[in-house]
Design an enzyme around this catalytic site. Structure first.
Site, mmCIF file in Angstrom:
data_model
loop_
_atom_site.group_PDB
_atom_site.id
_atom_site.type_symbol
_atom_site.label_atom_id
_atom_site.label_comp_id
_atom_site.label_asym_id
_atom_site.label_seq_id
_atom_site.Cartn_x
_atom_site.Cartn_y
_atom_site.Cartn_z
ATOM 1 N N ARG A 51 10.454 104.741 29.202
ATOM 2 C CA ARG A 51 11.493 103.759 29.536
ATOM 3 C C ARG A 51 11.287 103.346 30.989
ATOM 4 N NH1 ARG A 51 12.810 106.217 33.548
ATOM 5 N NH2 ARG A 51 14.432 104.666 33.818
ATOM 6 N N GLY A 52 12.087 102.338 31.414
ATOM 7 C CA GLY A 52 11.880 101.756 32.736
ATOM 8 C C GLY A 52 11.026 100.506 32.560
ATOM 9 N N ALA A 53 11.471 99.394 33.166
ATOM 10 C CA ALA A 53 10.862 98.095 32.874
ATOM 11 C C ALA A 53 9.339 98.052 33.076
ATOM 12 C CB ALA A 53 11.559 97.017 33.705
ATOM 13 N N ARG A 85 12.306 96.391 22.727
ATOM 14 C CA ARG A 85 13.514 96.388 23.582
ATOM 15 C C ARG A 85 13.675 94.973 24.142
ATOM 16 N NH1 ARG A 85 14.593 101.195 27.681
ATOM 17 N NH2 ARG A 85 16.740 100.543 27.333
ATOM 18 N N GLN A 184 19.761 108.995 32.960
ATOM 19 C CA GLN A 184 18.488 108.818 33.679
ATOM 20 C C GLN A 184 18.580 109.379 35.097
ATOM 21 O OE1 GLN A 184 19.952 106.435 31.846
ATOM 22 N NE2 GLN A 184 18.474 105.044 30.934
ATOM 23 N N ASP A 225 15.567 94.950 35.517
ATOM 24 C CA ASP A 225 14.872 94.741 34.239
ATOM 25 C C ASP A 225 14.517 93.284 34.013
ATOM 26 O OD1 ASP A 225 16.468 97.375 33.872
ATOM 27 O OD2 ASP A 225 14.868 97.361 32.376
ATOM 28 N N ASN A 235 20.144 94.907 35.212
ATOM 29 C CA ASN A 235 19.659 96.274 35.451
ATOM 30 C C ASN A 235 20.579 97.231 34.683
ATOM 31 O OD1 ASN A 235 17.802 98.120 36.764
ATOM 32 N ND2 ASN A 235 19.526 98.765 38.036
#
Ligand code: MRU
Length: 335
Positions: A51-53, A85, A184, A225, A235
């Site tokens: 995960r994480g852009a 996503r 997170q 994001d 975000n």
């Protein structure tokens, strides 16, 4: 609790497989998920193994390479990856970079995926230096979600600025939120900061106003994001709350994101698709109910911070300030 080795890489490319550190079980367990097709990578992205852009953009690029190696249809592969996503534009940006090559040659696609990975790391170090230069000595900072090495090719975006500023001795205090519901902050940012031996304290998401009212925060530093053409920034859910409270109590807000996070085709934040995830991610924790059986929830996992609440957007091309429609166009080109 056994913490994972600091050398553990969240994204490991083996040529015929993509090995992803399973971020769902960190920091309690260090496990990896091996993907050998675009469908498996898309599933891993959707289920938040990775995960994480920037990290999901990199993973998607390698997913496409896996299907190219297997001789599968790349239009189908790109479609399934793009649907994994909806909010982070980096996913679409990375896939667009590969499909723009108009080739099914796996070696060429692999070289482009490797380039995206290497550029991301380089950009993060550049943003770290640019962002740290905005921070005065002795500053107290607050970050949200996880924007570190686990969310990128390394170093991180917002957490990269904090790493760089800490290394330069600029920071008096680092706070991070727990970042419900997926934690997170509590699970991943806390772990990364411990690995780096950066002293930090976690706050409950709901403690944000108390912290800022007590004047304990100079800068709120967050990732993104997707950044619309006017600077509105999507975000992790809770970021807009942080920015509104920061404005009220006089703390400044810094967004840190590479150029692949800007979406010049989306004119304003209201047009950014916001992912909503299953109720169970809010009503349960590690499989155990924390709400009464059958209780319904609403679980949007991103929000949009209006550009007017952002003091600076740091990207690898420079530090952008208001009016963002102009500074974004100048630094990132026209639509
Ligand atoms: O749902 P996640 O964990 O993928 O959300 C991550 C964030 O919102 C980050 O702040 C953003 O992707 C920037 S990561 C460098």
């Amino acid at each position: 609790m056994t913490l994972p080795d600091a050398a553990v890489q969240p994204i490991q490319w083996h040529g015929d497989a993509l090995e992803l550190l399973d971020q769902r079980v960190l920091p309690l367990r260090t496990e990896t998920v091996r993907c050998v097709s675009a469908i498996e990578v898309a599933k891993a992205i959707h289920e938040m193994v990775v995960r994480g852009a920037p990290a999901i953009g990199i993973a998607a690029a390698y997913g496409l390479v896996l299907d190219a190696r297997a001789g599968r249809d790349l239009v189908d592969a790109a479609g399934v990856l793009a649907a994994s996503r909806p909010t982070a534009i980096n996913l679409h940006w990375a896939l667009a970079r590969l499909t723009a090559l108009k080739t099914t040659d796996a070696d060429r696609l692999e070289a482009e995926a490797q380039a995206i990975f290497a550029e991301d790391l380089d950009q993060n170090h550049r943003m770290g230096a640019l962002g740290a230069a905005l921070i005065e000595p002795g500053a107290r900072v607050l970050t949200h979600c996880n924007t570190g090495a686990l969310a990128t090719a390394g170093h991180g975006t917002a957490l990269g600025v904090i790493r760089t500023a800490w290394a330069k001795g600029q920071l008096a205090e680092v706070f991070h939120t727990e970042t419900r519901p997926w934690l997170q902050g509590a699970r991943l940012t806390a772990w990364e900061l411990q690995q780096e031996r950066i002293p930090s304290r976690m706050i409950a998401d709901a403690a944000v106003a108390q912290l800022m009212q007590a004047k304990k925060v100079d800068w709120v530093i967050v990732g993104a994001d997707r950044i619309a053409a006017n600077g509105d920034t999507a975000n992790k859910i809770g970021t807009a709350t942080l920015a509104i409270v920061a404005k009220h109590y006089g703390a400044r807000v810094m967004v840190v994101a590479p150029s692949g996070t800007f979406d010049l085709n989306t004119l304003r934040g209201a047009d950014i698709p916001i992912e909503t995830r299953p109720d169970v991610e809010l009503t349960h924790f590690r499989g155990e109910a924390i709400a009464p059986e059958g209780h319904r929830a609403f679980n949007p996992v991103f929000d949009v911070t209006p550009a007017g609440l952002i003091d600076a957007i740091v990207c690898e091309k420079g530090v952008l300030t208001a009016p963002y429609s102009e500074s974004i166009r100048t630094h990132l080109g026209k639509t």
